[in-house]
Motif scaffolding. Sequence first.
Motif, short mmCIF file in Angstrom:
data_model
loop_
_atom_site.label_atom_id
_atom_site.label_comp_id
_atom_site.label_asym_id
_atom_site.label_seq_id
_atom_site.Cartn_x
_atom_site.Cartn_y
_atom_site.Cartn_z
N UNK A 182 0.80 -1.22 0.00
CA UNK A 182 0.00 0.00 0.00
C UNK A 182 0.83 1.27 0.00
N UNK A 183 2.04 1.21 -0.58
CA UNK A 183 2.89 2.39 -0.62
C UNK A 183 2.42 3.36 -1.70
N UNK A 184 2.68 4.64 -1.48
CA UNK A 184 2.39 5.66 -2.48
C UNK A 184 3.66 6.44 -2.77
N UNK A 190 10.53 14.56 3.16
CA UNK A 190 9.92 14.06 4.39
C UNK A 190 9.06 12.82 4.10
N UNK A 191 8.30 12.89 3.02
CA UNK A 191 7.47 11.75 2.63
C UNK A 191 8.33 10.56 2.20
N UNK A 192 9.45 10.85 1.53
CA UNK A 192 10.40 9.83 1.08
C UNK A 192 10.99 9.08 2.27
N UNK A 193 11.41 9.82 3.28
CA UNK A 193 12.00 9.21 4.47
C UNK A 193 10.93 8.47 5.29
N UNK A 308 8.66 4.38 -11.69
CA UNK A 308 9.53 5.35 -11.03
C UNK A 308 8.74 6.60 -10.65
N UNK A 309 9.34 7.38 -9.76
CA UNK A 309 8.82 8.72 -9.46
C UNK A 309 10.00 9.68 -9.43
N UNK A 310 9.73 10.95 -9.66
CA UNK A 310 10.79 11.97 -9.67
C UNK A 310 11.44 12.06 -8.30
#
Length: 452
Positions: A182-184, A190-193, A308-310
Amino acid sequence: MSQSPFNGSAVPASLSGHRISRRNLLRGAAAGAGAIALPSLLAACGGGPGGDGKTVTMGSNASDPVPKKAFAQAFAAYEKQSEDKRTVDVNTVDHNSFQENISRYLQSKPDDVFMWFAGFRMQFFAEKGLLHDISDLWGDYTGFSAALKAQSTGSDGKQYLTPYYYYPWAVFHRKSVFAKYGYEAPRTLDEYLALARRMKKDKLTPIAFGDKDGWPAMGTFDYLNMRTNGYEFHKSLMAGEEAWTDRRVKDVFDTWRGMLPYCQQGANGRTWQEAASSLQKGESGMAVFGLPHPGQQFAEDEQDDIDFFAFPEIDPAHGQDAVEAPIDGFLLAKNSKSLKNDSTMESARDLLSWLATGKAEDVYLAGDPNNVAVSEDADTAAYTPLQKKAVDLIAGSKQISQFMDRDTRPDFASTVMIQAIQSFINEPDDIDGLVNGIERQKKTLFASDAGS
């Protein structure tokens, strides 16, 4: 047909490239004579000034299976359409060995045509007089934007590179792994960490990481710097115009230090292929790579699972404006003895003219869908969703970087930054000592340009 994302109106400043006055040699020359034995690694395949005039030797750094096969298909297509029965004799060398020994190779007995990069790396060898001017060929090229031409142009205003493809860097992952947990995709650091912490709780290694080859971690530094300080500062830093002891650079390493606990440990002993393999196996959740890297480690029936995401935003003032997107292509080696034969030179130029067509890119990308065509004449109808997403990523960017070892002088990238970044990965707490050492060596190397 489709509009190339490298168009003159979209990112003219960022793709114009730095101009250099004088460059020292790569690692071999910088380390002194005898540091690396060139001939055994990069010996030319082709004959001397005689030859048959119809065989073109090709120095290839495409040693990984997928691109190696795709290039073989492209060269076979060239031979098939050649009315004069011209052929391409390929000399494939391990990618890293090719890069580390390129200076000596070009000064010794190079192949007629060789694969290399746009930007500083091309300009450096042009200024050393090691490349043939192909400006007249560019007069007949179609489908290339003004920005691409700028990246293929030396500091003397002449063209030396025939561009072939590009590939953006981003944060790659498996769709199935993200769906399972369920990852986005995160947008900010901050969201990455926070996502990395979730992955760790889920018994995954959050970030696959390998820097045994010396260059892969440069992509992470570039993004951290551009996201923290902006593209213009990054460009100036790479050009030697900013101090590595600047507080802004220390902030980059400090941010990176906070990310390291979520990265695969022992990165300096792991190749990028091994890091990509852990992503493929579902052992790691994410990895900062170029588009070709995960694609070459995933099986054919797994390709649709790559996404992938930026790279995430750090400072809202810079957002996700800059994208790292290196351009690769082909050049003519000035010291090739067989190019002294007018017939061989004509054959080599004919090969470059064919490689500059959209059709030539179509053939290659059919075998290696892990890159994106630079020509507006290429057929993008067969692009995979990942390729189309890569095009959108570039098209939506405001600035394009070429990668650290292409955006700065070669000796600085090879003899200073590889060692510095690997040292940081091993001992990330002494940031002051790290940047002081980089700055000291930078001043010495860049001072060699003074007065030239």
